[in-house]
Enzyme design. Structure first.
Site, PDB file in Angstrom:
ATOM      1  N   HIS A 291      18.440 -23.262   8.034  1.00 20.87           N
ATOM      2  CA  HIS A 291      20.045 -22.840   8.513  1.00 20.87           C
ATOM      3  C   HIS A 291      20.199 -23.313   9.883  1.00 20.87           C
ATOM      4  O   HIS A 291      20.067 -22.764  11.031  1.00 20.87           O
ATOM      5  CB  HIS A 291      20.172 -21.373   8.368  1.00 20.87           C
TER       6      HIS A 291
ATOM      7  N   ASP B 259      21.531 -25.648   5.414  1.00 18.25           N
ATOM      8  CA  ASP B 259      23.161 -25.869   5.601  1.00 18.25           C
ATOM      9  C   ASP B 259      22.932 -26.368   7.331  1.00 18.25           C
ATOM     10  O   ASP B 259      22.077 -25.952   7.821  1.00 18.25           O
ATOM     11  CB  ASP B 259      23.820 -24.647   5.455  1.00 18.25           C
TER      12      ASP B 259
ATOM     13  N   GLU C 181      16.755 -23.350   2.146  1.00 19.15           N
ATOM     14  CA  GLU C 181      18.372 -22.885   2.266  1.00 19.15           C
ATOM     15  C   GLU C 181      19.092 -23.646   3.134  1.00 19.15           C
ATOM     16  O   GLU C 181      19.743 -23.240   4.140  1.00 19.15           O
ATOM     17  CB  GLU C 181      18.085 -21.430   2.845  1.00 19.15           C
TER      18      GLU C 181
ATOM     19  N   GLU D  40      11.240 -13.862   5.470  1.00 22.55           N
ATOM     20  CA  GLU D  40      11.738 -13.485   6.670  1.00 22.55           C
ATOM     21  C   GLU D  40      10.857 -12.426   7.294  1.00 22.55           C
ATOM     22  O   GLU D  40      11.576 -11.396   7.869  1.00 22.55           O
ATOM     23  CB  GLU D  40      13.202 -13.186   6.882  1.00 22.55           C
TER      24      GLU D  40
ATOM     25  N   ASN E  19       8.560 -17.406   3.107  1.00 23.31           N
ATOM     26  CA  ASN E  19       9.929 -18.121   3.284  1.00 23.31           C
ATOM     27  C   ASN E  19      10.463 -17.548   4.615  1.00 23.31           C
ATOM     28  O   ASN E  19      10.411 -16.341   4.832  1.00 23.31           O
ATOM     29  CB  ASN E  19      10.775 -17.739   2.191  1.00 23.31           C
TER      30      ASN E  19
HETATM   31  O1  9MR Z   1      24.006 -16.293   0.706  1.00 21.03           O
HETATM   32  C1  9MR Z   1      23.635 -14.697   0.754  1.00 21.03           C
HETATM   33  C2  9MR Z   1      24.943 -14.139   0.984  1.00 21.03           C
HETATM   34  O2  9MR Z   1      25.715 -14.125  -0.024  1.00 21.03           O
HETATM   35  C3  9MR Z   1      24.435 -12.810   1.322  1.00 21.03           C
HETATM   36  O3  9MR Z   1      25.728 -11.907   1.584  1.00 21.03           O
HETATM   37  C4  9MR Z   1      23.584 -12.524   2.504  1.00 21.03           C
HETATM   38  C5  9MR Z   1      23.264 -11.113   2.666  1.00 21.03           C
HETATM   39  O4  9MR Z   1      22.129 -11.034   3.509  1.00 21.03           O
HETATM   40  O5  9MR Z   1      22.561 -13.273   1.952  1.00 21.03           O
HETATM   41  C6  9MR Z   1      22.413 -14.653   2.039  1.00 21.03           C
HETATM   42  O6  9MR Z   1      21.368 -15.390   1.703  1.00 21.03           O
HETATM   43  C7  9MR Z   1      20.499 -15.374   2.601  1.00 21.03           C
HETATM   44  C8  9MR Z   1      19.110 -15.312   1.984  1.00 21.03           C
HETATM   45  O7  9MR Z   1      19.037 -14.526   0.931  1.00 21.03           O
HETATM   46  C9  9MR Z   1      18.130 -15.348   3.121  1.00 21.03           C
HETATM   47  N1  9MR Z   1      18.010 -16.018   4.194  1.00 21.03           N
HETATM   48  C10 9MR Z   1      19.554 -16.164   4.916  1.00 21.03           C
HETATM   49  C11 9MR Z   1      20.496 -16.302   3.849  1.00 21.03           C
HETATM   50  C12 9MR Z   1      21.974 -16.396   4.539  1.00 21.03           C
HETATM   51  O8  9MR Z   1      22.259 -14.931   5.090  1.00 21.03           O
END
Ligand code: 9MR
Length: 480
Positions: free
Chosen positions: A241, A271, A269, A164, A205
């Site tokens: 997402h 969803d 990722e 990111e 990513n």
């Molecule tokens: O799924 C992850 C969640 O459990 C955490 O609380 C969150 C914190 O930032 O991160 C989530 O995963 C993220 C991923 O690492 C990067 N892209 C966005 C994802 C969803 O927030």
């Protein structure tokens, strides 16, 4: 000959033997509408891609665990390899959470996508409030990347090296790294990761980059420039997402333009969230959206796989961040497969109507050598399951020597008319009747007295005898 995708040898596809064997059985005896479909991981492997899921350590030991192990061939730790978990105080590493995901993966014959080495989020306080000089921050970054990639060397097949780094307008995110180090932190992180683990594929990513647009353009320009500079980047991850009904129409074309830069692409990722509660119409729309995403990946030969960001809606991150939204994954709050699950399965070539098995076997049965030869050399067990004009072969190669074999090539001679169409757990090439199988990155060692399994689907005409003349690294093998 083979498609590029087939030659990628079905990452994580050990279960493809089961798929092929099942398909063979279905073709002969079982009405397909009532057959238990293979899990997503095997359907994906048969298409030359992987199907993965994110999993946290607590999910792995809960209701998601058995589904993840059965249905998915790749796992991304949800949080366990992020900086705040891995290096909670400077220079002190906490590997246990990440290791637990690796152990889960190995126990279920899954591969691991490491996530992530450098990110603006989930950083420990000592790092964000340390007021380090630029030079010191740079050395902290390189040390962290090096130490983590080294710890997981050989256990992680892909790393999200930088996660990111972009703003929505395609400029660089003003975060700790960019503000102090400038954009060169990205190239430096990739270079350090490659040095630490030359075998892992290294990914950039991000999210909101699935369709063409300013953010995607920013990422495209960065990847192009990194490639031109010779920075070791192997792939680009599109988090995906997504929002119900809003799969970008340019998704496939966008994946393709990145692939054309000479990198792999992956959906990392996935969803697709909706207003909750869900209803039948939304779930159907979601199923259609998942189909579009899977098809976008399957339509690009360098798209290596798809990871959904979690197993069940019950533990998804979405309701916590987007109140009133959720129901974004393939399994509902009760861990039951949704229409989206069936849609993904169908898009991967599975049936449209059956109920998936909840705990299918993840490892195909293997046949040990029945006539082990004495002394050194090697022994090949060649199991075949044939129908009409096709067959599946499962091979077990035993190293009868007293030292491990490091890196292996198995050669043999087919009968005329035997033509491999797809392989798993090895790269198989063929020239006329001469066939060659070589190991993949994860199964290159055959221990002394140990075995390795691989298999392939093939066509035959005339007769379909057992091939002859097997050699392992040039040494003749017995065959049974
Ligand atoms: O799924 C992850 C969640 O459990 C955490 O609380 C969150 C914190 O930032 O991160 C989530 O995963 C993220 C991923 O690492 C990067 N892209 C966005 C994802 C969803 O927030």
């Amino acid at each position: 000959m083979f498609s590029k995708r087939a030659l990628r040898s079905a990452i994580g596809g050990s279960g493809a033997a089961l798929l092929a064997a099942t398909a063979a059985l279905i073709a002969v005896t079982v009405p397909s509408a009532h057959a238990a479909d293979p899990p997503l991981r095997d359907l994906a492997a048969a298409k030359g891609v992987y199907m993965g899921t994110a999993l946290t350590a607590s999910e792995a030991t809960g209701a998601s665990g058995p589904i993840a192990g059965a249905q998915f061939g790749m796992v991304t730790p949800g949080n366990e390899m992020k900086w705040d978990t891995v290096e909670p105080s400077r220079g002190t590493y906490n590997w246990a959470p990440g290791d637990s995901i690796v152990n889960f993966a190995q126990a279920h014959n899954m591969q691991v996508r490491g996530h992530n080495l450098v990110w603006h989020s989930q950083l420990p306080n000592w790092l964000t409030s340390g007021s380090f000089s630029n030079t010191e921050l740079h050395s902290i970054l390189i040390k962290h990347v090096t130490d983590e990639a080294t710890h997981y060397k050989g256990k992680v097949v892909h790393w999200d090296v930088v996660n990111e780094p972009f703003n929505e307008d395609g400029t660089f995110r003003q975060d700790l790294w960019y503000n102090q180090l400038g954009s060169s932190y990205i190239a430096d992180a990739f270079t350090a990761a490659r040095a630490a683990d030359p075998g892992a594929k290294l990914y950039l990513n991000d999210y909101n980059v699935e369709g063409t647009g300013p953010k995607s353009d920013g990422m495209y320009n960065l990847v192009k420039s990194l490639k031109q500079q010779g920075v070791p980047i192997d792939g680009v991850g599109f988090q995906a997402h997504l929002i119900l009904g809003q799969v970008p129409s340019t998704f496939k074309a966008n994946l393709q333009r990145f692939a054309d830069l000479g990198v792999d692409v992956a959906i990392t990722e996935l969803d697709i969230r909706m207003q909750t509660p869900s209803d039948a119409a939304r779930l159907q729309q979601q199923a259609n959206d998942y189909t579009s995403v899977v098809n976008a990946c399957l339509g690009v030969s360098r798209c290596v796989g798809i990871t959904v960001w979690g197993v069940s809606d019950a533990t998804s991150w979405i309701p916590g961040v987007f109140p009133g939204q959720g129901a974004a994954l393939l399994y509902d709050d009760n861990y039951q497969p949704k229409p989206a699950y069936t849609a993904v399965r169908t898009a991967l070539g599975g049936s449209t109507t059956t109920t998936p098995p909840t705990t299918p076997p993840t490892t195909p049965p293997t046949t040990p050598p029945t006539t082990p030869p004495g002394g050194g050399g090697c022994a090949v067990t060649y199991g075949v399951n044939q129908w009409n004009t096709g067959f599946t072969a499962n091979l077990t190669v035993k190293n009868n020597g007293s030292a491990p074999v490091n890196g292996w090539t198995l050669k043999w001679t087919f009968a005329p008319g035997q033509t491999v169409t797809q392989a798993w757990n090895a790269t198989v090439t063929q020239s006329g009747t001469a066939a060659t199988a070589t190991n993949l990155s994860y199964n290159g060692t055959i221990a002394a007295a140990g075995t390795v399994d691989f298999g392939f689907n093939a066509n035959w005409s005339g007769s379909n005898p057992k091939p002859t003349g097997f050699t392992l690294n040039g040494t003749a093998c017995t065959v049974s």
